[in-house]
Design an enzyme around this catalytic site. Structure first.
Site: not given
Length: 257
Positions: A141, A154
């Site tokens: 990501s 995250y």
């Protein structure tokens, strides 16, 4: 045909919706036989149905990637029929919060899926891939590279995915195993729609437009765009690429400074 995967066997985790579904469809359209590992088997079956209706080949397997023995069992059954050429570690979960608001249980949950889940799948397939080579593609990501508000757990997990990619690429280069990762920016998936509806009822369009504009290009990405990049990285046309992360982010990393 360029990007042909005819005769290849691919394993994709989290292929029941969003980016994972698009990756499964993209690989199958190019000729791969796709094994879909998914916690929600009904969603995986929907992906299988879409692939088979288009003339492709796929099968669903109920699997919680966070469970080491479960992954070993499912992977073992797949590999018992022959080696797999491609592993795409796409399964992952999100979390919103900074270090103060992230509970220990939140951190453990993120770790178990986003980090341990990737480890479990790579650990299960590497011995087989060492025999004739293969491709491992991990879903990282932009949060692995740049700071994003309220994404502590995250971002931590995706940073680990990124460095696992580098480590595996280096350790298994001599066996003909390529390992890369993709770092998407914000992509329009059912998760995004659900997040907006839950947190901003009555303001869905306003928040969708606002989130879209956080990408310098002015819109969110689409799952199909991620699927197309995954197809390239899993194809022979990308045979000179390993140990590399590929941002696909509408300019988010480089142009948001």
């Amino acid at each position: 045909m360029k990007f042909s995967l005819k005769g290849k066997v691919a394993i994709v985790t989290g292929g029941g919706s969003g980016i994972g579904k698009a990756i499964c469809i993209s690989l199958a359209e190019s000729g791969a036989f796709v094994h879909i590992l998914e916690l929600q088997e009904n969603l995986a079956n929907d992906t299988v149905a879409k692939i088979t209706e288009a003339g492709g080949k796929a099968v669903a397997h109920a699997c919680n990637v966070a469970e080491h023995e479960e992954v070993k069992k499912v992977m073992g059954a797949i590999l018992n029929d022959g080696p797999a050429d491609i592993l795409v570690n796409n399964a992952g979960i999100a979390h919103v919060g900074n270090v103060e608001t992230t509970k220990e249980t939140d951190l453990d949950r993120i770790y178990s899926v986003n980090i341990k889940g990737v480890y479990n799948c790579i650990h299960a397939i590497i011995p087989s891939m060492k025999e004739k080579g293969g491709i491992i593609l991990n879903m990282a990501s932009v949060a692995a590279t740049v700071g994003i508000n309220d994404r502590f757990a995250y971002a931590m997990s995706k940073g680990a995915v990124l460095t696992m990619t580098y480590s595996v690429a280096k350790d298994y280069l001599e066996y003909g195993i390529r390992c890369n990762s993709i770092s998407p920016g914000r992509v329009h998936t059912p998760f995004v729609d659900g997040f907006i509806a839950q947190n901003y009822p009555g303001r869905e369009k306003e928040m969708f437009d606002k989130l879209s504009k956080t990408q310098p290009i002015g819109r969110m990405g689409t799952p199909n765009e991620i699927g197309n990049l995954a197809l390239y990285l899993c194809s022979d046309e990308a045979s000179f690429i390993t140990g590399t992360d590929f941002p696909i982010d509408g300019g988010f990393i480089k142009l948001n400074a």
